[in-house]
Design an enzyme around this catalytic site. Structure first.
Site, PDB file in Angstrom:
ATOM      1  N   HIS A 164       0.828  -1.206   0.000  1.00 33.27           N
ATOM      2  CA  HIS A 164       0.000   0.000   0.000  1.00 33.27           C
ATOM      3  C   HIS A 164       0.867   1.263   0.000  1.00 33.27           C
ATOM      4  O   HIS A 164       0.720   2.134  -0.860  1.00 33.27           O
ATOM      5  CB  HIS A 164      -0.921  -0.025   1.231  1.00 33.27           C
ATOM      6  CG  HIS A 164      -1.795   1.187   1.355  1.00 33.27           C
ATOM      7  ND1 HIS A 164      -3.135   1.161   1.039  1.00 33.27           N
ATOM      8  CD2 HIS A 164      -1.528   2.468   1.742  1.00 33.27           C
ATOM      9  CE1 HIS A 164      -3.650   2.373   1.228  1.00 33.27           C
ATOM     10  NE2 HIS A 164      -2.699   3.179   1.662  1.00 33.27           N
ATOM     11  N   GLU A 165       1.768   1.340   0.962  1.00 28.86           N
ATOM     12  CA  GLU A 165       2.601   2.541   1.061  1.00 28.86           C
ATOM     13  C   GLU A 165       3.503   2.678  -0.157  1.00 28.86           C
ATOM     14  O   GLU A 165       3.775   3.783  -0.613  1.00 28.86           O
ATOM     15  CB  GLU A 165       3.432   2.527   2.354  1.00 28.86           C
ATOM     16  CG  GLU A 165       2.597   2.557   3.630  1.00 28.86           C
ATOM     17  CD  GLU A 165       1.528   3.656   3.645  1.00 28.86           C
ATOM     18  OE1 GLU A 165       1.749   4.722   3.035  1.00 28.86           O
ATOM     19  OE2 GLU A 165       0.467   3.431   4.247  1.00 28.86           O
ATOM     20  N   HIS A 207       1.697   4.539  -2.851  1.00 31.62           N
ATOM     21  CA  HIS A 207       1.800   5.998  -2.691  1.00 31.62           C
ATOM     22  C   HIS A 207       3.185   6.461  -3.149  1.00 31.62           C
ATOM     23  O   HIS A 207       3.326   7.491  -3.805  1.00 31.62           O
ATOM     24  CB  HIS A 207       1.625   6.396  -1.223  1.00 31.62           C
ATOM     25  CG  HIS A 207       0.211   6.319  -0.714  1.00 31.62           C
ATOM     26  ND1 HIS A 207      -0.843   6.962  -1.338  1.00 31.62           N
ATOM     27  CD2 HIS A 207      -0.317   5.693   0.363  1.00 31.62           C
ATOM     28  CE1 HIS A 207      -1.954   6.734  -0.643  1.00 31.62           C
ATOM     29  NE2 HIS A 207      -1.669   5.957   0.384  1.00 31.62           N
ATOM     30  N   HIS A 230       3.502   6.717  -6.870  1.00 35.76           N
ATOM     31  CA  HIS A 230       2.777   7.903  -7.350  1.00 35.76           C
ATOM     32  C   HIS A 230       3.694   9.134  -7.257  1.00 35.76           C
ATOM     33  O   HIS A 230       3.718   9.981  -8.142  1.00 35.76           O
ATOM     34  CB  HIS A 230       1.539   8.095  -6.466  1.00 35.76           C
ATOM     35  CG  HIS A 230       0.402   8.817  -7.122  1.00 35.76           C
ATOM     36  ND1 HIS A 230      -0.744   9.134  -6.451  1.00 35.76           N
ATOM     37  CD2 HIS A 230       0.231   9.284  -8.382  1.00 35.76           C
ATOM     38  CE1 HIS A 230      -1.575   9.763  -7.280  1.00 35.76           C
ATOM     39  NE2 HIS A 230      -1.003   9.870  -8.455  1.00 35.76           N
TER      40      HIS A 230
HETATM   41 ZN    ZN Z   1      -2.949   5.232   1.904  1.00 39.39          ZN
END
Ligand code: ZN
Length: 683
Positions: free
Chosen positions: A469-470, A473, A476
């Site tokens: 998940h991290e 980010h 991105h």
């Molecule tokens: Zn998040």
């Protein structure tokens, strides 16, 4: 201030964590704030032309330095907190906040941006530059910059009263939570409660000089009691205390949030009216991906409609199980968590401890990087840089021609002095500086199980998902191709779309082939070195979707209540709105005393007002994005290139919906999320 002697003022490369000391912080921030204010004054002067090079570039440069230095301080404060650092951080925070408040209310700056927007030069700017200017003007407008003076004063008063009321709302919840305690002296009353929870409760009682156990409404105590306590009257007592916190039925009338809710809704509605909007729901959506409140309501109702049969089925199963196997013929709200845990354990029993033996740290990171390298055609290699702790690892991402794209720090393990949770923060944002590119750098921080007794750390499946998940980010932030700092990476991305890349990455952790690649059993015995068995994975997958119908309708209920409370005239009683929504979507009966609205801090004290739907919204986007990979191959470089080019690379430089449609070839659809959650209508 001599810049060369303060490492926080050195912007020639990565933050100099080996040299930064507490005493550097205040002089550096004072210097950078003074320079930033001087820059704002300089570009705001009447003779300065409203052009990109004369207006935006100097401000970008000043803010970039301010943010980089403050970002390093903020990061250190979060990951290697000491009393000295905390003091310095808290002493500088108000100065930073005041600076940003001042520039968002600086009408000279606003006039310059407007002049640039209205000039012929605007059309010559590229998409990212135009988007940045439009975002700035939007934020000025929502901050009240366009209001006539008398309305401006009222708007400011509303904002101030709102801020105060939010903080009182939050304090009431906190006080009501902390005030309640239940002391138990007979161990039999606590049958079923896990040993670590009991130990904590015993210590809490002992701290007050009491025998026995002290139960509280704080989450690490309340939740396991509701899940595991066999004692039904105890569950009932705790449920009621929790559900009536900060309400008219609560223990202390001073903490009743009911009047505050009505006040907050009225203030928000008035502020929206001043800005020229119908209601607060419309204001909330201006900087978001969803365009109109009706669109959000339709989305939530559609989801409720499709999830409801599954929720009803989940609940019928749970009631039957409670009746037949738990001796609970009259199912009550305080049985929900208890029966759920029992049913889950019966159906999908597997040990988290067993699963984690399959996921040693190096194997997991190698597996993560393999996925990213395969789909995006990049190379990730470990490198070296000054860091704040010996456990921190540092990496570089390069393209296929070995050209540097970005860098990141991985700080994975929990330790003392480190703030809890997991997050990605930007260290440096990508932007063009003259003829060169400033490469993006990211901090990836988690609080995962640390290595024990010299053996490598091993992670639970949830922890593996957190890393993915991290890292989503992080990608991105790092794979952006935008050259305007204010809209590169995650900057300027709509709030309800920012979780798309992160939740997207989680999907890989539910793909058996990907998981097998990053699993290797560590431990004594014949399994040592083996990969994750299919049968164990199947049980994990089934447990993932357990009661997804019920979970979905609950989230939809909260999203609908939040949206409806902020739509139209704030004339209806909040609890009447709750009842109305529940008639449409809820499946599990509610206790007559339940006042959950009174402790809904996300909406009445946090940033989620008319935005709670975002959780589900982003899940739909990420599941639908991943479905292209399911169609084309989970590690498809073609699908990866499209996701990178149309979503990750674009950052905030264009509307998220445009990016999504460009990637997926059509607007987002619910189907993939429902399928991933095991909610597909039988044909
Ligand atoms: Zn998040």
């Amino acid at each position: 201030m001599d810049d060369t002697r303060n490492p926080l003022l050195d912007f020639s490369g990565l933050p100099r964590f080996d040299a930064i000391r507490t005493e550097h912080v205040t002089p550096a921030m004072d210097t950078l704030l003074a320079r930033a204010r001087a820059t704002v004054d300089a570009v705001a002067a009447p003779e300065v032309e409203a052009t990109w090079p004369a207006l935006v570039e100097p401000i970008t440069e000043a803010l970039d330095r301010l943010e980089r230095a403050w970002g390093a301080v903020r990061h250190l404060n979060a990951v290697v907190n000491t009393p000295e650092l905390r003091d310095v951080y808290n002493a500088n925070l108000p100065k930073m906040t005041a600076f940003y408040t001042d520039i968002t209310q600086d009408l000279r700056l606003y006039a310059k941006y407007r002049a640039l927007r209205d000039s012929a030069a605007f059309d010559a700017l590229d998409t990212a530059q135009r988007r940045f200017i439009d975002n700035e003007l939007r934020d000025f407008r929502l901050g009240g910059a366009e209001l006539p003076d008398e309305k401006k004063a009222r708007f400011k008063a509303l904002q101030e009263e709102l801020a105060e009321t939010y903080s009182r709302f939050e304090e009431n919840v906190l006080d009501a939570t902390n005030a309640w305690a239940h002391y138990v002296t007979d161990a039999a009353e606590l049958d079923g409660v896990p040993e670590d929870v009991l130990a904590e409760a015993r210590a809490a009682a002992a701290a007050e000089g009491r025998e026995g156990w002290k139960l509280t409404l704080r989450f690490p105590c309340m939740l396991p009691v509701m899940q595991y306590a066999e004692n039904r009257p105890l569950r009932r007592r705790m449920h009621e205390a929790y559900a009536t916190r900060a309400s008219d039925l609560g223990a202390n009338a001073d903490w009743d949030n009911g009047p505050l809710i009505e006040r907050i809704l009225a203030l928000r509605a008035e502020a929206a009216g001043l800005l020229g909007y119908r209601d607060y729901a419309q204001v909330s959506l201006v900087p978001k991906m969803a365009e109109r409140p009706e669109e959000v309501l339709d989305f939530l109702r559609d989801l409720a409609h499709r999830a409801r049969p599954f929720a009803e089925n989940d609940f019928a199963e749970l009631q039957a199980f409670a009746r037949e196997e738990l001796g609970l013929p009259d199912f009550a709200p305080w049985d929900l968590a208890f029966a759920t845990e029992r049913l889950k354990a019966k159906r999908y029993a597997f040990s988290e401890q067993e699963v984690r033996q399959y996921f040693p740290e190096d194997q997991v990171l190698a597996g993560l990087f393999r996925v990213v390298e395969a789909i995006y055609g990049v190379r990730i290699a470990e490198s070296r840089a000054p860091a704040w702790h010996p456990a921190v690892r540092f990496y570089e991402i390069r393209d296929a021609h070995e050209v540097l794209i970005g860098q990141f720090y991985f700080d994975l393990h929990a330790r003392e002095g480190k703030q809890g949770g997991a997050w990605m923060d930007d260290a440096i944002n990508r932007r063009r500086v003259g003829g060169a590119i400033q490469h993006p750098v990211a901090y990836l921080t988690c609080n995962l199980s640390p290595p024990l007794d010299g053996r490598p750390a091993t992670f639970t499946h949830d922890e593996v998902i957190t890393i993915f998940h991290e890292f989503g980010h992080g990608l991105h932030q790092l794979l952006t191709r935008v050259e305007v700092a204010g809209v590169s990476g995650i900057q300027g991305v709509e709030w309800d779309a920012v979780e798309l890349p992160s939740q997207f990455m989680e999907n890989f952790c539910w793909d058996f082939d990907v998981l097998v690649q990053m699993s290797r059993y560590v431990g004594e015995g014949p399994r040592n070195g083996e990969t994750l068995p299919r049968a164990l994975f199947d049980r994990m997958l089934a447990a993932r979707n357990f009661q997804s119908g019920l979970t979905t309708v609950r989230q939809v209920e909260l999203g609908l209540v939040d949206m409806l409370l902020h739509s139209g005239e704030p004339s209806r009683a909040p609890n009447a709105v709750v009842d109305e929504v529940r008639r449409d979507v809820a499946v599990v009966p509610r206790a007559p005393y339940d006042r959950y609205m009174q402790s809904f801090t996300h909406v009445f004290a946090g940033g989620y007002a008319a935005g709670y739907y975002s959780y589900k919204w982003a899940e739909v986007l990420s599941a639908d994005a991943f479905s292209l990979f399911e169609e084309q191959g989970v590690l498809s470089p073609a699908a990866g290139a499209r996701f990178r080019d149309e979503v990750l690379a674009r950052g905030g430089s264009r509307p998220a919906l445009e990016s999504f449609v460009a990637f997926r070839g059509r607007p987002p659809q619910l189907d993939a999320l429902l399928r991933h959650n095991g909610m597909i209508a039988a044909h």
